[in-house]
Design an enzyme around this catalytic site. Sequence first.
Site, PDB file in Angstrom:
ATOM      1  N   SER A 154      95.619  46.951  28.778  1.00  0.00           N
ATOM      2  CA  SER A 154      97.048  47.358  28.673  1.00  0.00           C
ATOM      3  C   SER A 154      97.661  48.419  28.218  1.00  0.00           C
ATOM      4  O   SER A 154      98.513  49.225  28.162  1.00  0.00           O
ATOM      5  CB  SER A 154      97.555  46.431  27.431  1.00  0.00           C
ATOM      6  N   LYS A 198      98.422  53.229  22.099  1.00  0.00           N
ATOM      7  CA  LYS A 198      98.543  51.868  22.970  1.00  0.00           C
ATOM      8  C   LYS A 198      97.076  51.166  22.934  1.00  0.00           C
ATOM      9  O   LYS A 198      96.228  51.682  23.373  1.00  0.00           O
ATOM     10  CB  LYS A 198      99.072  52.198  24.352  1.00  0.00           C
ATOM     11  N   THR A 199      97.287  50.044  22.739  1.00  0.00           N
ATOM     12  CA  THR A 199      95.974  49.057  22.706  1.00  0.00           C
ATOM     13  C   THR A 199      95.950  48.328  23.881  1.00  0.00           C
ATOM     14  O   THR A 199      96.834  48.307  24.717  1.00  0.00           O
ATOM     15  CB  THR A 199      96.141  47.948  21.557  1.00  0.00           C
ATOM     16  N   GLY A 200      94.768  47.914  24.356  1.00  0.00           N
ATOM     17  CA  GLY A 200      94.498  46.791  25.647  1.00  0.00           C
ATOM     18  C   GLY A 200      93.224  46.135  25.183  1.00  0.00           C
ATOM     19  O   GLY A 200      92.426  46.497  24.313  1.00  0.00           O
TER      20      GLY A 200
END
Length: 314
Positions: A89, A259-261
């Site tokens: 993501s 932003k993480t993923g």
Amino acid sequence: MHPSTSRPSRRTLLTATAGAALAAATLVPGTAHASSGGRGHGSGSVSDAERRLAGLERASGARLGVYAYDTGSGRTVAYRADELFPMCSVFKTLSSAAVLRDLDRNGEFLSRRILYTQDDVEQADGAGPETGKPQNLANAQLTVEELCEVSITASDNCAANLMLRELGGPAAVTRFVRSLGDRVTRLDRWEPELNSAEPGRVTDTTSPRAITRTYGRLVLGDALNPRDRRLLTSWLLANTTSGDRFRAGLPDDWTLGDKTGAGRYGTNNDAGVTWPPGRAPIVLTVLTAKTEQDAARDDGLVADAARVLAETLG
């Protein structure tokens, strides 16, 4: 997010915060690297950081990739910085930036309402924390701006897929980053398939160095016009998914936009920009992956790596 509350006062505050943060420094991507023994504001040397990161990797059983760039001193920390990792993501910042730069004209496109259905939510593996809310499904539409926002702040897969559809598909994200000079990052599939993260897969990947530099260009550089840059940064500042990752590893008084993923094989990522008080920003990325398909993600590893970066560069 309900359509009727698409412009809360929180957004105004966040945009103002983003503007103040952006005024602190502008990243000019370069190739300079700190010497192994170099010291700056932080208490540790780069070589110490690399040894600590190697220790974290051994203890976790994961493959760890790290790149951080101090825009004030030019110092960097790199560990497996040019190896490929599943992006997951983390791409949602890129797709939202592409919408802002390539599709929006004076805010008109951002205000367009996009129709969607429960099927769209289910096709995104049911990961629609905002698009799947009953009040939003009842209206069956959100604006482009709302969809970009929740794809970042809530990592809403359905919203991200809807934006990929508007862009013309995942390949549009690859073309976008190529236009920024990123020759590594690529997006090939949609949510949720892009998170399969098999070892050795080259599709839907990036490297720590490449994605750090791209995030820097988007948030601190001139890849976007000032209005779009402030808006993108406000979404990153409002992210709700990194509490156990970067946010847990960085000092409380460091402003964070990220932003993480996450995906299969224990893939667990975080990428963004942090503003230490009174200091130029640091752009940083931590990417992790394991070898077993159902391996659990390790938030603590990401937080610990961020802590090493803060202690070295901060």
